[in-house]
Design a protein around this motif. Structure first.
Motif, PDB file in Angstrom:
ATOM      1  N   SER A  35      29.092  89.460  29.009  1.00  0.00           N
ATOM      2  CA  SER A  35      29.028  90.011  27.664  1.00  0.00           C
ATOM      3  C   SER A  35      27.767  90.854  27.467  1.00  0.00           C
ATOM      4  O   SER A  35      26.670  90.307  27.332  1.00  0.00           O
ATOM      5  N   GLY A  36      27.926  92.176  27.510  1.00  0.00           N
ATOM      6  CA  GLY A  36      26.819  93.087  27.262  1.00  0.00           C
ATOM      7  C   GLY A  36      25.843  93.258  28.403  1.00  0.00           C
ATOM      8  O   GLY A  36      24.839  93.940  28.272  1.00  0.00           O
ATOM      9  N   VAL A  37      26.141  92.650  29.560  1.00  0.00           N
ATOM     10  CA  VAL A  37      25.212  92.681  30.697  1.00  0.00           C
ATOM     11  C   VAL A  37      25.997  92.902  31.986  1.00  0.00           C
ATOM     12  O   VAL A  37      27.108  92.404  32.136  1.00  0.00           O
ATOM     13  N   THR A  38      25.395  93.657  32.910  1.00  0.00           N
ATOM     14  CA  THR A  38      25.944  93.792  34.253  1.00  0.00           C
ATOM     15  C   THR A  38      24.915  93.232  35.218  1.00  0.00           C
ATOM     16  O   THR A  38      23.730  93.546  35.124  1.00  0.00           O
ATOM     17  N   TYR A  39      25.359  92.382  36.117  1.00  0.00           N
ATOM     18  CA  TYR A  39      24.493  91.780  37.133  1.00  0.00           C
ATOM     19  C   TYR A  39      24.730  92.500  38.453  1.00  0.00           C
ATOM     20  O   TYR A  39      25.868  92.844  38.779  1.00  0.00           O
ATOM     21  N   GLY A  57      23.298 100.611  30.022  1.00  0.00           N
ATOM     22  CA  GLY A  57      22.497 101.214  31.086  1.00  0.00           C
ATOM     23  C   GLY A  57      23.285 101.343  32.377  1.00  0.00           C
ATOM     24  O   GLY A  57      23.187 102.352  33.088  1.00  0.00           O
ATOM     25  N   TRP A  58      24.071 100.314  32.701  1.00  0.00           N
ATOM     26  CA  TRP A  58      24.899 100.363  33.915  1.00  0.00           C
ATOM     27  C   TRP A  58      25.954 101.458  33.790  1.00  0.00           C
ATOM     28  O   TRP A  58      26.190 102.215  34.729  1.00  0.00           O
ATOM     29  N   ALA A  59      26.571 101.582  32.614  1.00  0.00           N
ATOM     30  CA  ALA A  59      27.573 102.624  32.402  1.00  0.00           C
ATOM     31  C   ALA A  59      26.959 104.012  32.571  1.00  0.00           C
ATOM     32  O   ALA A  59      27.566 104.898  33.183  1.00  0.00           O
TER      33      ALA A  59
END
Length: 68
Positions: A35-39, A57-59
């Motif tokens: 949720s809202g984060v990419t690891y 940021g990842w997108a």
């Protein structure tokens, strides 16, 4: 990116490796979305460090990399 400690259990995430990654090792990463984060982690050293990036940021990174 954040330097805040993340105590969430990353072993419970669904990790995905790029289809461009070969089976011979090399320099590959895996990503997992929450949720809202990419690891992001090393696909060879899965028990090593994990980078946590805001999903926005990842997108932006993926969009930038796709244009290269």
């Amino acid at each position: 990116m954040t330097s805040e400690p993340d105590n969430k259990p990353t072993d419970m995430l669904i990790w995905r490796k790029s289809s461009y990654s070969g089976s011979g090792g090399g320099q590959c990463v895996e990503v997992a979305a929450a949720s809202g984060v990419t690891y992001v982690r090393d696909s060879v050293r899965t028990g090593g460090p994990v980078v946590r990036v805001p999903a926005t940021g990842w997108a932006a990174f993926v969009e930038f990399a796709a244009r290269r």
